[in-house]
Design a protein around this motif. Structure first.
Motif, PDB file in Angstrom:
ATOM      1  N   GLN A   1       0.812  -1.213   0.000  1.00  0.00           N
ATOM      2  CA  GLN A   1       0.000   0.000   0.000  1.00  0.00           C
ATOM      3  C   GLN A   1       0.852   1.274   0.000  1.00  0.00           C
ATOM      4  O   GLN A   1       0.333   2.365   0.211  1.00  0.00           O
ATOM      5  CB  GLN A   1      -0.902   0.004   1.238  1.00  0.00           C
ATOM      6  N   SER A   2       2.150   1.109  -0.198  1.00  0.00           N
ATOM      7  CA  SER A   2       3.116   2.213  -0.126  1.00  0.00           C
ATOM      8  C   SER A   2       3.172   2.819   1.273  1.00  0.00           C
ATOM      9  O   SER A   2       3.566   3.971   1.444  1.00  0.00           O
ATOM     10  CB  SER A   2       2.814   3.304  -1.162  1.00  0.00           C
ATOM     11  N   GLN A   3       2.784   2.045   2.265  1.00  0.00           N
ATOM     12  CA  GLN A   3       2.931   2.474   3.651  1.00  0.00           C
ATOM     13  C   GLN A   3       4.363   2.213   4.110  1.00  0.00           C
ATOM     14  O   GLN A   3       5.005   1.258   3.668  1.00  0.00           O
ATOM     15  CB  GLN A   3       1.937   1.745   4.551  1.00  0.00           C
ATOM     16  N   ILE A   4       4.837   3.076   4.980  1.00  0.00           N
ATOM     17  CA  ILE A   4       6.201   2.993   5.493  1.00  0.00           C
ATOM     18  C   ILE A   4       6.139   2.508   6.934  1.00  0.00           C
ATOM     19  O   ILE A   4       5.414   3.075   7.755  1.00  0.00           O
ATOM     20  CB  ILE A   4       6.895   4.364   5.416  1.00  0.00           C
ATOM     21  N   LEU A   5       6.885   1.459   7.247  1.00  0.00           N
ATOM     22  CA  LEU A   5       6.927   0.925   8.603  1.00  0.00           C
ATOM     23  C   LEU A   5       8.351   1.050   9.118  1.00  0.00           C
ATOM     24  O   LEU A   5       9.304   0.656   8.436  1.00  0.00           O
ATOM     25  CB  LEU A   5       6.497  -0.547   8.629  1.00  0.00           C
TER      26      LEU A   5
ATOM     27  N   LEU B   1       3.399   4.819   8.605  1.00  0.00           N
ATOM     28  CA  LEU B   1       3.136   6.093   7.949  1.00  0.00           C
ATOM     29  C   LEU B   1       2.531   5.834   6.584  1.00  0.00           C
ATOM     30  O   LEU B   1       2.783   4.785   5.976  1.00  0.00           O
ATOM     31  CB  LEU B   1       4.431   6.896   7.746  1.00  0.00           C
ATOM     32  N   ASP B   2       1.750   6.785   6.072  1.00  0.00           N
ATOM     33  CA  ASP B   2       1.366   6.665   4.675  1.00  0.00           C
ATOM     34  C   ASP B   2       2.518   7.159   3.796  1.00  0.00           C
ATOM     35  O   ASP B   2       3.546   7.609   4.293  1.00  0.00           O
ATOM     36  CB  ASP B   2       0.041   7.372   4.393  1.00  0.00           C
ATOM     37  N   GLN B   3       2.357   7.091   2.489  1.00  0.00           N
ATOM     38  CA  GLN B   3       3.466   7.424   1.587  1.00  0.00           C
ATOM     39  C   GLN B   3       3.839   8.901   1.627  1.00  0.00           C
ATOM     40  O   GLN B   3       4.925   9.290   1.180  1.00  0.00           O
ATOM     41  CB  GLN B   3       3.113   7.018   0.154  1.00  0.00           C
ATOM     42  N   ASP B   4       2.955   9.740   2.190  1.00  0.00           N
ATOM     43  CA  ASP B   4       3.233  11.166   2.309  1.00  0.00           C
ATOM     44  C   ASP B   4       3.866  11.522   3.644  1.00  0.00           C
ATOM     45  O   ASP B   4       4.123  12.691   3.920  1.00  0.00           O
ATOM     46  CB  ASP B   4       1.941  11.969   2.148  1.00  0.00           C
ATOM     47  N   GLY B   5       4.088  10.514   4.490  1.00  0.00           N
ATOM     48  CA  GLY B   5       4.709  10.764   5.778  1.00  0.00           C
ATOM     49  C   GLY B   5       3.736  11.032   6.905  1.00  0.00           C
ATOM     50  O   GLY B   5       4.142  11.377   8.012  1.00  0.00           O
ATOM     51  N   LEU B   6       2.433  10.880   6.654  1.00  0.00           N
ATOM     52  CA  LEU B   6       1.436  11.087   7.700  1.00  0.00           C
ATOM     53  C   LEU B   6       1.410   9.877   8.632  1.00  0.00           C
ATOM     54  O   LEU B   6       1.249   8.743   8.182  1.00  0.00           O
ATOM     55  CB  LEU B   6       0.054  11.295   7.090  1.00  0.00           C
TER      56      LEU B   6
END
Length: 299
Positions: A238-242, A254-259
């Motif tokens: 999902q392009s999420q960052i862990l 985080l989401d891909q925008d850094g939220l």
């Protein structure tokens, strides 16, 4: 915050602390985060100090620790293969290439090496720089974080085979993007952004494929009892960052925008370090001190 392993919980917040640029784009969600993550498996790697885990297949993981032996396990905890580094030095980091080969960095010899069958071949040799962390990209290239020999500079370099294709070191104002002299775990996101967990700078640093800074994430107060301690990073479908927050024993999502979306509070997980996600979005977390890799379903 602490409790039995069976009571894994994810806590939700609405805001993160980031800096964005206009180039940042959003991606529709296809999968949802689970309210209650599930512990699927726990694999004992028998390392005294475990620092790396990477998926070979959904049912097999390569591991590396404070040892010159890299080990391949299945999810039942059976040792399938072990291989000693060519230099007999501890591997700084490990990754699996798109073609399924194991690669590892050797900061002592300043090399990146690839395992072919039972043999280890030198893929890249650096001068004036030492490789630290590594990841394989969707296109089959390698991204390597590295520090200068004097520990005063740091950069990310993209390689196609042994050929350098790109170097990322400074922002638009000529300031260094990354700190030097410490861990800088790296992952390519599904949207091709380059994500680095800069431990010394206490930040997740994300640039677009051209190397332009998109945002820096420095933690979230709801998750942090101690200061944000990013030691490893991975991304999912999902392009999420862990990112592992080592001192706070949790994982920020985080989401891909850094939220900042949520954090995974793994109650019995202590000293988390290595991190990876398989093709089904199962999360693998390596515990430093116990030597265990825990597989967690979070979506």
């Amino acid at each position: 915050m602490f409790g039995p392993l069976s009571s894994l919980s994810i806590k939700t917040e609405n805001h993160g602390f980031i800096m964005k640029t206009p180039e940042t784009v959003s991606c529709p969600q296809v999968k949802s985060l689970l309210d209650e993550p599930e512990l699927i498996a726990s694999i004992d790697t028998r390392y005294n100090y475990l620092h790396s885990v990477t998926c070979l297949r959904d049912e097999e993981i390569w591991t590396g620790g404070y040892d010159n032996i890299m080990k391949l396990y299945n999810l039942q905890g059976e040792l399938l293969k072990s291989i000693q580094t060519k230099s007999r030095k501890v591997p700084y980091d490990i990754a699996v290439t798109k073609s399924g080969d194991l690669v590892h960095t050797d900061g002592d010899t300043r090399t990146v090496n690839i395992v072919k069958g039972k043999e280890i071949e030198e893929l890249i040799r650096l001068q004036g720089w030492k490789p630290i962390n590594i990841c394989s990209t969707s296109s089959g290239e390698l991204l390597v974080t590295m520090d200068s020999d004097d520990d005063k500079q740091s950069k990310v370099v993209r390689y196609s085979g042994f050929t350098e294709k790109q170097s990322i070191q400074f922002d638009d104002h000529g300031k260094p993007l990354y700190s030097s002299g410490d861990l800088k775990c790296i992952s390519e996101n599904r949207n091709l952004d380059i994500c680095v967990a800069d431990n010394r700078d206490k930040a997740v640093v994300v640039v677009n494929p051209a190397g332009k800074l998109l945002f820096r994430y420095t933690g979230h107060p709801s998750a942090n009892k101690k200061s944000f301690d990013p030691v490893c990073i991975t991304t999912d479908s999902q392009s999420q960052i862990l990112t592992v927050d080592g001192d706070n024993n949790c994982i920020h999502i985080l989401d891909q925008d850094g939220l900042f979306l949520r954090y995974i509070d793994i109650c019995d997980l202590k000293y988390p370090f290595g991190l990876c996600v398989d093709t089904k979005d199962n999360l693998f977390v390596a515990e430093q001190m116990s030597g265990k890799v825990k597989k967690i379903k979070y979506m």
